[in-house]
Design a protein around this motif. Structure first.
Motif, short mmCIF file in Angstrom:
data_model
loop_
_atom_site.label_atom_id
_atom_site.label_comp_id
_atom_site.label_asym_id
_atom_site.label_seq_id
_atom_site.Cartn_x
_atom_site.Cartn_y
_atom_site.Cartn_z
N CYS A 1 2.77 5.88 -12.58
CA CYS A 1 2.11 7.09 -12.17
C CYS A 1 0.94 6.77 -11.26
CB CYS A 1 1.60 7.89 -13.38
SG CYS A 1 2.93 8.85 -14.13
N ASP A 2 -0.05 6.13 -11.79
CA ASP A 2 -1.25 5.89 -10.99
C ASP A 2 -1.34 4.45 -10.58
OD1 ASP A 2 -2.22 8.47 -10.96
OD2 ASP A 2 -2.80 8.23 -13.06
N PHE A 3 -0.24 3.86 -10.36
CA PHE A 3 -0.24 2.47 -9.93
C PHE A 3 0.74 2.33 -8.80
CE2 PHE A 3 -0.87 -1.91 -10.16
CZ PHE A 3 0.35 -2.52 -9.99
N HIS A 4 0.31 1.68 -7.75
CA HIS A 4 1.14 1.63 -6.56
C HIS A 4 1.36 0.19 -6.13
CE1 HIS A 4 0.42 5.93 -6.06
NE2 HIS A 4 -0.70 5.60 -6.67
N LEU A 5 2.59 -0.16 -6.01
CA LEU A 5 2.91 -1.48 -5.52
C LEU A 5 3.11 -1.38 -4.03
CD1 LEU A 5 5.44 -2.50 -8.26
CD2 LEU A 5 3.07 -3.23 -8.01
N ASP A 6 2.40 -2.17 -3.33
CA ASP A 6 2.48 -2.14 -1.88
C ASP A 6 3.18 -3.40 -1.41
OD1 ASP A 6 0.08 -1.39 0.69
OD2 ASP A 6 2.11 -2.14 0.82
N GLU A 7 4.29 -3.21 -0.75
CA GLU A 7 5.05 -4.36 -0.30
C GLU A 7 4.26 -5.23 0.66
OE1 GLU A 7 8.68 -1.60 0.34
OE2 GLU A 7 9.28 -3.65 0.66
N SER A 8 3.24 -4.64 1.26
CA SER A 8 2.47 -5.43 2.22
C SER A 8 1.78 -6.60 1.55
CB SER A 8 1.43 -4.54 2.89
OG SER A 8 0.49 -4.11 1.95
N TYR A 9 1.70 -6.52 0.20
CA TYR A 9 1.06 -7.62 -0.50
C TYR A 9 1.80 -8.93 -0.25
CZ TYR A 9 -0.86 -10.39 -4.27
OH TYR A 9 -1.46 -11.36 -5.00
N PHE A 10 3.10 -8.82 -0.02
CA PHE A 10 3.89 -10.03 0.13
C PHE A 10 4.02 -10.40 1.59
CE2 PHE A 10 5.19 -7.61 -3.59
CZ PHE A 10 4.77 -8.48 -4.56
N PRO B 1 -5.93 -7.28 -6.91
CA PRO B 1 -4.66 -7.41 -6.21
C PRO B 1 -3.72 -6.26 -6.51
CG PRO B 1 -4.79 -8.98 -8.01
CD PRO B 1 -6.15 -8.37 -7.89
N MET B 2 -3.23 -5.65 -5.45
CA MET B 2 -2.15 -4.70 -5.49
C MET B 2 -2.45 -3.39 -6.20
SD MET B 2 0.97 -7.12 -6.12
CE MET B 2 2.05 -5.78 -5.81
N THR B 3 -3.66 -3.15 -6.60
CA THR B 3 -3.90 -1.88 -7.25
C THR B 3 -4.38 -0.88 -6.23
OG1 THR B 3 -6.15 -2.50 -7.77
CG2 THR B 3 -4.50 -2.89 -9.45
N TRP B 4 -3.93 0.32 -6.40
CA TRP B 4 -4.43 1.39 -5.57
C TRP B 4 -5.80 1.72 -6.10
CZ3 TRP B 4 -3.36 3.43 -1.14
CH2 TRP B 4 -4.04 4.58 -0.77
N ASP B 5 -6.77 1.75 -5.28
CA ASP B 5 -8.11 1.82 -5.79
C ASP B 5 -8.98 2.83 -5.07
OD1 ASP B 5 -10.09 1.23 -7.46
OD2 ASP B 5 -10.61 -0.69 -6.56
N PRO B 6 -8.73 4.09 -5.27
CA PRO B 6 -9.59 5.09 -4.68
C PRO B 6 -10.93 5.08 -5.39
CG PRO B 6 -8.08 6.13 -6.19
CD PRO B 6 -7.72 4.67 -6.13
N GLY C 1 -3.22 2.56 3.09
CA GLY C 1 -2.79 1.23 2.66
C GLY C 1 -3.53 0.78 1.41
N ALA C 2 -2.90 -0.09 0.69
CA ALA C 2 -3.49 -0.60 -0.54
C ALA C 2 -4.22 -1.91 -0.28
CB ALA C 2 -2.40 -0.82 -1.59
N HIS C 3 -5.23 -2.14 -1.08
CA HIS C 3 -5.94 -3.41 -0.97
C HIS C 3 -5.06 -4.54 -1.45
CE1 HIS C 3 -10.04 -2.34 0.24
NE2 HIS C 3 -9.78 -1.20 -0.37
N THR C 4 -5.05 -5.60 -0.69
CA THR C 4 -4.32 -6.80 -1.14
C THR C 4 -5.28 -7.97 -1.25
OG1 THR C 4 -3.80 -7.36 1.15
CG2 THR C 4 -2.19 -6.05 -0.05
N CYS D 1 -6.12 -8.48 4.12
CA CYS D 1 -6.07 -7.16 3.49
C CYS D 1 -6.00 -6.08 4.56
CB CYS D 1 -7.28 -6.95 2.59
SG CYS D 1 -7.24 -5.36 1.73
N LYS D 2 -5.06 -5.19 4.43
CA LYS D 2 -4.83 -4.21 5.49
C LYS D 2 -5.33 -2.81 5.14
CE LYS D 2 -0.59 -5.34 5.67
NZ LYS D 2 0.84 -5.42 5.98
N ALA D 3 -6.06 -2.71 4.05
CA ALA D 3 -6.55 -1.39 3.66
C ALA D 3 -7.57 -0.88 4.67
CB ALA D 3 -7.18 -1.47 2.27
N THR D 4 -7.46 0.38 4.99
CA THR D 4 -8.45 1.02 5.86
C THR D 4 -8.81 2.36 5.26
OG1 THR D 4 -6.84 2.14 7.26
CG2 THR D 4 -7.51 -0.07 7.93
N LYS D 5 -9.90 2.91 5.73
CA LYS D 5 -10.22 4.28 5.32
C LYS D 5 -10.89 4.99 6.48
CE LYS D 5 -14.80 3.66 3.16
NZ LYS D 5 -15.60 3.93 1.94
N GLN D 6 -10.75 6.30 6.48
CA GLN D 6 -11.39 7.13 7.48
C GLN D 6 -12.28 8.12 6.75
OE1 GLN D 6 -8.14 8.94 9.53
NE2 GLN D 6 -7.29 7.01 10.22
#
Length: 294
Positions: free
Chosen positions: A285-294, A192-197, A184-187, A162-167
């Motif tokens: 709208c509030d859903f983000h597909l992150d290609e990094s998942y693959f 899985p694959m949801t943008w999750d603030p 980045g989005a959590h994978t 999983c490549k998600a980070t936060k500052q």
DNA sequence: TACATTTGACCTGC
DNA sequence: GCAGGTCAAATGTA
């Protein structure tokens, strides 16, 4: 059709889409070689080369892990945005069970900085907590800032890639609040694959470089063009696809879980959505597909 | 003992 | 050259 057949069909479709995408990128690259800057001035040769390479790598991956022998780095960062000089291949650590860590062969601090186009979202919250497990990996004093900035990565960076980070940084004008930038989005498996603030955030200030353009006209998106990509979704009445409309009030992953779909089915649908999305056929709208998942 | 945090080093991109 | 982002050894904690 049995599950294997469906998977083969989806994989074949994915492979064709990846190769088609690579072909299209190559064509654009060819055009750009005659005119180094794109018509809108935004697309550079280097970006197109990267797209071509990524499509080819993904295509090769679809043919089987052994097919992609482009480097000795093992499983590549799929999104391509973080080709670390530090080797990101995984190796079993005999002392740590099945925990995997990247093989490092270079000196500390050797890494590839994320591209500025990386998906980010900024929130202001009275807490630094959210629904994900984070591990702090650094802290820096920032120029002209009273408070240091803390850097967190997803706990599942190494075990699930999983490549998600936060500052996180305390706000100068209100030290009780934290300015948090999610990159980045959590994978990881949790969602899985949801943008999750964080749901606890007071508000979202801004969203930058979102890969999916939000619809401005309301809560539904026409998905007629998606029918060729996600056949099994069309069989799910709750999606409201018979009317050709998609209810965006619920994120697709949650909806599919609610419908009782299995993890692998959900993943397949997400992959289909990603393909449709990358071709401009689809948007949430509030859903983000992150290609990094693959 | 395993995992998380701290912190200085070092790298990248501007 | 500088500021910011990441790494990884040292240290802390449960």
């Amino acid at each position: 059709m049995d599950a294997t057949g469906i998977c083969n069909q989806i994989d074949k479709r994915k492979l064709m889409m990846e190769l088609a995408q690579g072909q299209e990128s190559a064509r654009r690259l060819q055009a750009l070689l005659q005119n180094p800057v794109g018509e809108d001035g935004s697309e550079l040769v280097g970006q197109l080369v990267e797209k071509v390479l990524r499509s080819l790598e993904l295509g090769l991956d679809l043919l089987g892990p052994s097919s992609n022998q482009t480097g000795e780095n093992g499983p590549r960062s799929p999104g391509g945005e973080q080709h670390q000089v530090t080797d990101f291949s995984f190796e079993e650590d005999p002392d740590k069970g099945d925990k995997k860590r990247p093989v490092t062969r270079d000196k500390r601090g050797c890494y590839k900085r994320r591209k500025s186009s990386q998906t980010t979202r900024v929130t202001v919250s009275s807490t630094t907590e959210d629904d994900h497990a984070w591990r702090k990996y650094g802290q820096k004093c920032i120029l002209n800032s009273k408070f240091p900035r803390s850097y967190f990565r997803c706990t599942h960076k190494y075990d699930q890639g999983c490549k998600a980070t936060k500052q996180v940084q305390m706000m100068e004008d209100d030290p009780c609040k934290y300015h948090t930038t999610y990159i980045g989005a959590h994978t990881c498996n949790r969602h899985p694959m949801t943008w999750d603030p964080p749901h606890t955030s007071d508000h979202v200030n801004e969203e930058i470089n979102d890969p999916v353009e939000a619809k401005s006209d309301g809560s539904t998106t026409t998905i007629d063009n998606l029918s060729g990509f996600c056949p099994s979704l069309l069989e799910k009445p709750a999606f409201g696809l018979q009317e050709g409309r998609f209810d965006q009030s619920e994120d697709p992953v949650s909806m599919m879980y609610r419908l009782g779909m299995k993890d692998e089915e959900i993943q397949s649908e997400m992959e289909c959505m990603l393909i449709g999305n990358s071709l401009g056929h689809y948007g949430f709208c509030d859903f983000h597909l992150d290609e990094s998942y693959f």
